[in-house]
Motif scaffolding. Structure first.
Motif, short mmCIF file in Angstrom:
data_model
loop_
_atom_site.label_atom_id
_atom_site.label_comp_id
_atom_site.label_asym_id
_atom_site.label_seq_id
_atom_site.Cartn_x
_atom_site.Cartn_y
_atom_site.Cartn_z
N GLN A 69 6.97 2.16 26.97
CA GLN A 69 8.12 2.86 26.38
C GLN A 69 7.66 3.92 25.40
O GLN A 69 6.68 3.72 24.67
CB GLN A 69 9.02 1.88 25.62
N ASP A 70 8.37 5.05 25.36
CA ASP A 70 8.13 6.07 24.34
C ASP A 70 8.83 5.65 23.06
O ASP A 70 10.00 5.25 23.10
CB ASP A 70 8.69 7.43 24.78
N VAL A 71 8.11 5.73 21.94
CA VAL A 71 8.68 5.33 20.66
C VAL A 71 8.26 6.31 19.57
O VAL A 71 7.25 6.99 19.68
CB VAL A 71 8.24 3.91 20.23
N THR A 72 9.08 6.36 18.53
CA THR A 72 8.73 7.01 17.28
C THR A 72 8.82 5.93 16.21
O THR A 72 9.85 5.28 16.07
CB THR A 72 9.68 8.18 16.96
N VAL A 73 7.72 5.74 15.49
CA VAL A 73 7.63 4.66 14.51
C VAL A 73 7.51 5.26 13.11
O VAL A 73 6.73 6.18 12.90
CB VAL A 73 6.41 3.76 14.79
N THR A 74 8.30 4.75 12.19
CA THR A 74 8.21 5.15 10.78
C THR A 74 7.50 4.02 10.04
O THR A 74 7.83 2.84 10.23
CB THR A 74 9.61 5.39 10.20
N PHE A 75 6.52 4.38 9.21
CA PHE A 75 5.70 3.37 8.56
C PHE A 75 5.21 3.84 7.20
O PHE A 75 5.28 5.02 6.86
CB PHE A 75 4.49 3.01 9.44
N ASP A 76 4.71 2.89 6.42
CA ASP A 76 4.06 3.15 5.14
C ASP A 76 2.59 2.75 5.26
O ASP A 76 2.25 1.84 6.03
CB ASP A 76 4.70 2.34 4.01
N ILE A 77 1.74 3.38 4.50
CA ILE A 77 0.33 2.99 4.44
C ILE A 77 0.16 2.06 3.25
O ILE A 77 0.55 2.38 2.13
CB ILE A 77 -0.58 4.22 4.30
N ARG A 78 -0.40 0.90 3.51
CA ARG A 78 -0.65 -0.09 2.46
C ARG A 78 -2.15 -0.31 2.35
O ARG A 78 -2.85 -0.39 3.36
CB ARG A 78 0.03 -1.42 2.80
N GLY A 79 -2.66 -0.42 1.13
CA GLY A 79 -4.08 -0.67 0.91
C GLY A 79 -4.26 -1.75 -0.13
O GLY A 79 -3.43 -1.94 -1.01
N ARG A 80 -5.38 -2.47 0.01
CA ARG A 80 -5.67 -3.53 -0.95
C ARG A 80 -7.17 -3.79 -0.98
O ARG A 80 -7.90 -3.44 -0.05
CB ARG A 80 -4.91 -4.81 -0.61
N GLU A 81 -7.60 -4.44 -2.05
CA GLU A 81 -9.01 -4.83 -2.22
C GLU A 81 -9.09 -6.34 -2.13
O GLU A 81 -8.24 -7.06 -2.65
CB GLU A 81 -9.50 -4.34 -3.58
#
Length: 117
Positions: A59-71
């Motif tokens: 399926q074709d999709v458009t995804v909205t996301f956030d970048i999360r980072g951690r140590e």
């Protein structure tokens, strides 16, 4: 800050629930990027896991996301945490744009036929 990407669903993993009650589910989207397509892994957590229930590979999709980072123990990790999925071809967005206005007042240009080369 939210980011978006568009591509085809390659695979959808089964949900994972941990002892703490935390639930996540991952999806891989193939994004055409020049000569080498990129396979992008996105994770959906908690109540967003259900967004993947009606999706299928291909399926074709458009995804909205956030970048999360951690140590953790001196190492750094990044995750793409998705929270919105739209199905259908995303490349049609240009179809809804108006074409540029045509300027009828373009000055006429004349060329000299005595070009030395």
């Amino acid at each position: 800050m939210a980011y978006t990407l568009s591509g085809k669903v390659k695979l959808i993993q089964d949900p994972q629930t941990f002892n703490s009650g935390f639930t996540k589910r991952e999806m891989v989207v193939i994004v055409e990027d020049g000569k080498y397509p990129q396979e992008i892994n996105l994770e959906f957590v908690q109540d967003k896991v259900s967004l993947l229930d009606n999706l299928q590979p291909g399926q074709d999709v458009t995804v909205t996301f956030d970048i999360r980072g951690r140590e953790y123990n001196g190492r750094y990790f990044n995750n793409l945490q998705a929270w919105k999925v739209e199905t259908g071809s995303s490349d049609d967005s240009y179809m809804n744009q108006e074409p540029p206005a045509f300027d009828n007042n373009v000055p006429e240009v004349s060329f000299d036929d005595d070009i030395p080369f």
